[in-house]
Design a protein around this motif. Structure first.
Motif, PDB file in Angstrom:
ATOM      1  N   THR A  76     -22.842  12.444  11.686  1.00  0.00           N
ATOM      2  CA  THR A  76     -23.883  12.682  10.802  1.00  0.00           C
ATOM      3  C   THR A  76     -23.637  12.016   9.452  1.00  0.00           C
ATOM      4  O   THR A  76     -22.418  11.312   9.184  1.00  0.00           O
ATOM      5  N   LYS A 135     -29.591  12.197   8.408  1.00  0.00           N
ATOM      6  CA  LYS A 135     -29.997  13.140   7.447  1.00  0.00           C
ATOM      7  C   LYS A 135     -29.345  12.766   6.145  1.00  0.00           C
ATOM      8  O   LYS A 135     -28.041  12.858   5.680  1.00  0.00           O
ATOM      9  N   LYS A 170     -23.556  13.086   6.552  1.00  0.00           N
ATOM     10  CA  LYS A 170     -22.613  13.960   5.620  1.00  0.00           C
ATOM     11  C   LYS A 170     -21.029  13.708   6.183  1.00  0.00           C
ATOM     12  O   LYS A 170     -20.359  13.332   5.052  1.00  0.00           O
ATOM     13  N   VAL A 209     -27.627  12.987   2.255  1.00  0.00           N
ATOM     14  CA  VAL A 209     -26.695  14.101   1.738  1.00  0.00           C
ATOM     15  C   VAL A 209     -27.492  14.835   0.686  1.00  0.00           C
ATOM     16  O   VAL A 209     -28.349  14.591   0.095  1.00  0.00           O
ATOM     17  N   ASP A 210     -26.891  16.028   0.341  1.00  0.00           N
ATOM     18  CA  ASP A 210     -27.570  16.904  -0.847  1.00  0.00           C
ATOM     19  C   ASP A 210     -27.157  16.433  -2.098  1.00  0.00           C
ATOM     20  O   ASP A 210     -26.419  15.540  -2.284  1.00  0.00           O
ATOM     21  N   THR A 211     -27.705  17.286  -3.119  1.00  0.00           N
ATOM     22  CA  THR A 211     -27.588  16.773  -4.405  1.00  0.00           C
ATOM     23  C   THR A 211     -26.285  16.916  -4.977  1.00  0.00           C
ATOM     24  O   THR A 211     -25.663  16.151  -5.623  1.00  0.00           O
ATOM     25  N   LYS A 212     -25.363  17.830  -4.573  1.00  0.00           N
ATOM     26  CA  LYS A 212     -23.970  17.884  -4.814  1.00  0.00           C
ATOM     27  C   LYS A 212     -23.210  16.820  -4.428  1.00  0.00           C
ATOM     28  O   LYS A 212     -22.307  16.041  -5.275  1.00  0.00           O
ATOM     29  N   ARG A 213     -23.689  16.167  -3.273  1.00  0.00           N
ATOM     30  CA  ARG A 213     -22.768  15.014  -2.840  1.00  0.00           C
ATOM     31  C   ARG A 213     -23.228  13.578  -3.544  1.00  0.00           C
ATOM     32  O   ARG A 213     -22.863  12.760  -3.713  1.00  0.00           O
ATOM     33  N   LYS A 214     -24.771  13.754  -3.928  1.00  0.00           N
ATOM     34  CA  LYS A 214     -25.201  12.588  -4.543  1.00  0.00           C
ATOM     35  C   LYS A 214     -24.423  12.602  -6.080  1.00  0.00           C
ATOM     36  O   LYS A 214     -24.086  11.475  -6.543  1.00  0.00           O
TER      37      LYS A 214
END
Length: 369
Positions: A104, A340, A106, A342-347
């Motif tokens: 993934t 897919k 992520k 990454v989420d906001t936290k990872r951004k």
């Protein structure tokens, strides 16, 4: 590979970096000079700090890969020492080998950023300690007793005497400049850039920043490439690669050629440089015409800017790294099975990683004068 072999490589690298530390910090060779206890201590301080940062970096990758149940090796350390006859920092770094395919985006992102962020935290601690525990300015006379005749005003005289030879100085980066202004009360007492390699904590921290910045370049399989790919995805990543790489090449070759250069020099070396640009750009585009236009755009912009502003100089050392990126490490990023974003936290973590890169990057890390 058996675990004891990884440990052996680490011990060999520790030995090589210690020997290199003697050469850089004190100008002493373990083969030809007698070494005092204090000199061994300083060299090992450099070695433990530098290798400690690299080790934390690699285990950041390792434990994150383990978290995702990936098949991964322990770090391989690469010892390099040229028996005093050529300069060496004692190692070419370290790496882990992930034998599983990352599934993934992520996973790519998390494994990629874990290393440089972990190592940066330790490097920051080493640098803060180095900046807050600077020895007295007279310490430099232990390394260069010949400077004593000039006193602490040695910088006004010593490097003029070296004008006919070659001298090296370390560059700087934003992190160095920020820490210097925070922790050094009297900037006139801060070591001259020509002498920074004689300060074990600062030298180890500077090299750690250099390696961190290299790893965070936003290309291919580098940690920075994983971070950027996770944040913007496959489509945009491969759209911007030609632009980011052109900036890299532009800075590397800036200052090599201008209209003021003799015709013989231009006729001899410009064709070779154009061939280099073409060769390293071949994997960016599919057709030769586009590659040729890309090459001429990079070269023309360098030539024109240097002609009008001859005092602006890039750093040719990056051209070698540009070759390594293009032909060995790769500029493009492999596609994960599950693509897919990454989420906001990872951004947010990605933005922090970008800030770390900006803080650690040195436009001209090693300067020969």
């Amino acid at each position: 590979m058996p675990k004891w072999k990884h440990f052996l490589l680490f011990l060999l690298t520790l030995t090589a970096t210690t020997f290199a530390g003697l050469e850089w910090i004190y100008g002493k060779s373990v083969l030809f000079d007698s070494i005092t206890i204090e000199q061994w201590s300083g060299a090992m301080t450099y070695s433990f700090c530098f290798l400690g940062i690299l080790t934390v970096h690699e285990f950041g990758h390792y434990f994150t890969a383990k978290y995702y149940k990936l098949k991964v090796t322990l770090p391989y350390f690469i010892p390099v020492w040229f028996f005093t006859f050529l300069p060496s920092i004692g190692t070419f770094g370290a790496f882990i080998n992930i034998k599983s395919r990352l599934k993934t985006t992520k996973e790519f992102f998390d494994v990629g950023v874990a290393g440089p962020l972990s190592g940066f935290v330790v490097a920051l601690g080493v640098l803060i300690y180095g900046f807050t525990h600077l020895p007295a300015p007279e310490y430099i006379f232990d390394i260069h007793p010949e400077y004593q005749k000039w006193g602490l005003d040695y910088a006004q005289h010593a490097y003029k005497d070296l004008a006919e030879g070659t001298d090296m100085m370390l560059g700087s980066n934003l992190l160095f400049e920020i820490l210097k202004h925070i922790f050094v009360d009297d900037l006139t007492l801060f070591p001259n850039p020509h002498e920074l390699m004689h300060y074990p904590f600062l030298f180890a921290g500077f090299l750690a920043c250099f390696f961190t910045a290299l790893n965070l370049l936003p290309f291919g399989q580098l940690d920075g490439g994983h971070a950027l790919y996770g944040m913007i995805g496959h489509k945009w990543f491969h759209k911007i690669i030609p632009f980011t790489y052109s900036i890299f090449l532009f800075w590397g070759g800036l200052g090599l050629f201008s209209a003021e250069d003799p015709n013989d020099y231009l006729l001899s070396y410009v064709p070779l440089y154009l061939l280099y640009l073409y060769y390293v750009s071949m994997k960016l585009f599919k057709d030769k015409v586009t590659i040729g236009m890309y090459v001429m755009l990079v070269f023309t912009s360098q030539f024109v800017l240097t002609t009008f502003y001859p005092n602006i100089q890039g750093y040719t050392g990056w051209l070698l790294w540009g070759f390594m990126l293009s032909r060995f490490l790769g500029l493009n990023h492999p596609r994960p099975i599950i693509e897919k974003g990454v989420d906001t936290k990872r951004k947010i973590i990605g933005i922090i990683t970008l800030i770390v890169f900006i803080l650690c990057f040195s436009p001209a890390p090693f300067i020969l004068e």
